[in-house]
Design an enzyme around this catalytic site. Structure first.
Site, short mmCIF file in Angstrom:
data_model
loop_
_atom_site.label_atom_id
_atom_site.label_comp_id
_atom_site.label_asym_id
_atom_site.label_seq_id
_atom_site.Cartn_x
_atom_site.Cartn_y
_atom_site.Cartn_z
N CYS A 1 -19.03 -2.65 -16.39
CA CYS A 1 -19.14 -2.41 -14.95
C CYS A 1 -20.24 -3.27 -14.34
O CYS A 1 -21.38 -3.29 -14.83
CB CYS A 1 -19.44 -0.93 -14.69
SG CYS A 1 -19.66 -0.55 -12.93
N ASP B 1 -9.25 5.58 -1.13
CA ASP B 1 -8.22 6.27 -1.91
C ASP B 1 -8.90 6.98 -3.07
O ASP B 1 -10.14 7.07 -3.14
CB ASP B 1 -7.15 5.29 -2.38
CG ASP B 1 -7.68 4.24 -3.36
OD1 ASP B 1 -8.91 4.21 -3.61
OD2 ASP B 1 -6.88 3.46 -3.89
N GLU C 1 0.81 -1.21 0.00
CA GLU C 1 0.00 0.00 0.00
C GLU C 1 0.85 1.26 0.00
O GLU C 1 0.51 2.26 -0.65
CB GLU C 1 -0.96 0.00 1.20
CG GLU C 1 -2.04 -1.05 1.13
CD GLU C 1 -2.98 -0.87 -0.06
OE1 GLU C 1 -3.00 0.23 -0.66
OE2 GLU C 1 -3.68 -1.83 -0.41
N GLN D 1 0.42 6.70 -5.58
CA GLN D 1 0.84 7.48 -6.75
C GLN D 1 1.77 6.71 -7.69
O GLN D 1 2.56 7.31 -8.43
CB GLN D 1 1.49 8.81 -6.32
CG GLN D 1 0.50 9.74 -5.64
CD GLN D 1 1.14 11.04 -5.21
OE1 GLN D 1 1.79 11.11 -4.19
NE2 GLN D 1 0.92 12.09 -5.97
N TYR E 1 -6.14 5.93 5.03
CA TYR E 1 -6.31 4.94 3.98
C TYR E 1 -5.47 3.69 4.25
O TYR E 1 -5.97 2.55 4.18
CB TYR E 1 -5.94 5.51 2.61
CG TYR E 1 -5.77 4.41 1.59
CD1 TYR E 1 -6.89 3.76 1.06
CD2 TYR E 1 -4.51 3.97 1.19
CE1 TYR E 1 -6.75 2.71 0.17
CE2 TYR E 1 -4.37 2.93 0.31
CZ TYR E 1 -5.48 2.30 -0.21
OH TYR E 1 -5.34 1.25 -1.08
#
Length: 372
Positions: free
Chosen positions: A203, A139, A38, A43, A121
């Site tokens: 989805c 996140d 994590e 990023q 998070y």
């Protein structure tokens, strides 16, 4: 609303268990592995992280191994991921776990949240994925999915919105299925409900998605644009050694604190602005004088100066690199922070990406010239 939430959780879990990616940190519930992954994934793309994760946990297989390792070794195994403060914080937190919790990653929210570098998070991810506790892990991917599914106009860059999203995400977690649900939510955002071109056709929860029904799936979430990164102009010297240092390059270590702390780089100076940067580059003016203040005498070679760039979240370094040669058999053992490095020693040092790339190319080119 409750029926909608139940549908959302059930369909999302069904999709995830069929479509989830096989990722190394998902092959166990090891809280240390989940924690490392994590931190690395912040990023950074999943495909980029996988080899770094494997190398890191091979070298530091337990919290205790990471806690006891030299910092230079940790930075070396983080090299290329950037955001080196995260690696330092991770090691500092590993030492806290070793000292306070007998080397076991805590399962109490207050304790895991108190570790250095562990925000809401990451704490939620560890507690839910490793220990299956019903804690949200919110996140950017998760905020995007929730903003669209519930057609929310709140600005996701604001802290208050994140708090509200955490409360909403917590209310969606099916009983006893926190680990899979949180990962499913992240996976949906990463693979289907992507930032610019959501794949609504694939989805699993598209049918009742309020943003899709309103035709707003591409305009949500609302997010204030971040401030533009500041341009910084630097002039660096790639100084070749002579005599006993032939085949090596002069490098220096950055200060113990601050940006890229303790990493190695080419010696350089900062210009006030782009105009001053171009002026300094003329024949190496300014840089030679600055090096001379440290007792280093070097002269530009016939090779042309070239440009490089290093992009941070908040800064962009524009670097003009001047090939140069030491004017004497310069010894730097008594000059704190400077060393001569050749291709044999190169991998023993930790480098910011821009200098790693520059020096890798330099040593490869010199080897080719030697062979010719």
């Amino acid at each position: 609303m409750n029926d909608g939430k139940t549908y959302f959780g059930a369909e999302l879990l069904k999709w995830y268990r069929k479509e989830r990616r096989d990722l190394p940190w998902r092959r166990s519930r090891n809280p240390y592995h989940i924690w490392v992954s994590e931190i690395m994934l912040q990023q950074t793309r999943v495909d980029t992280v996988i080899p770094y994760f494997n190398r890191f946990v091979d070298r530091f297989p337990t919290v205790g191994d990471l806690a006891e390792a030299p910092e230079e070794d940790v930075l070396k195994h983080w090299e290329g991921l950037g955001y080196y403060s995260r690696a330092r914080n991770l090691q500092a937190a590993a030492r806290e776990v070793a000292e306070l919790y007998e080397g076991r990653v805590p399962r109490v929210k207050k304790e895991v949240s108190g570790l250095k570098g562990v925000g809401p998070y990451t704490a939620g991810a560890i507690l839910s994925i490793a220990y299956d506790q019903p804690e949200p892990a919110v996140d950017g991917n998760v905020m995007r999915v929730l903003s669209r599914y519930f057609c929310l106009d709140a600005d996701i860059s604001k802290p208050a919105t994140r708090v509200d999203m955490e409360s909403l995400a917590a209310s969606l977690i099916p009983e006893g299925q926190a680990a899979d649900f949180n990962q499913a939510l992240m996976e949906l955002g990463a693979l289907i409900c992507t930032p610019k071109s959501p794949s609504c056709g694939g989805c699993p929860v598209a049918e009742p998605c309020l943003a899709r029904l309103a035709g707003r799936e591409k305009e949500l979430p609302v997010k204030t644009k971040a401030k533009k990164a500041r341009d910084v102009y630097r002039f660096a010297a790639l100084i070749e050694g002579v005599g006993p240092h032939a085949g090596k390059v002069l490098v220096r270590r950055r200060p113990d604190t601050g940006l890229l702390a303790k990493m190695w780089e080419l010696p350089h100076i900062e210009a006030a602005d782009a105009a001053a940067w171009e002026d300094l580059a003329e024949g190496g003016r300014g840089l030679e004088a600055a090096l001379a203040e440290d007792g280093i005498v070097a002269k530009a070679t016939e090779r042309s100066a070239f440009d490089a760039q290093h992009v941070f979240t908040h800064l962009v370094w524009h670097i003009k690199v001047l090939p140069a040669r030491a004017a004497e058999e310069l010894f730097v053992a008594d000059r704190t922070g400077y060393e001569w490095v050749g291709p044999e020693q190169f991998e023993l040092y930790s480098w910011p990406n821009v200098f790693r790339k520059l020096l890798t190319e330099y040593f490869v080119d010199r080897a080719k010239e030697k062979d010719e």
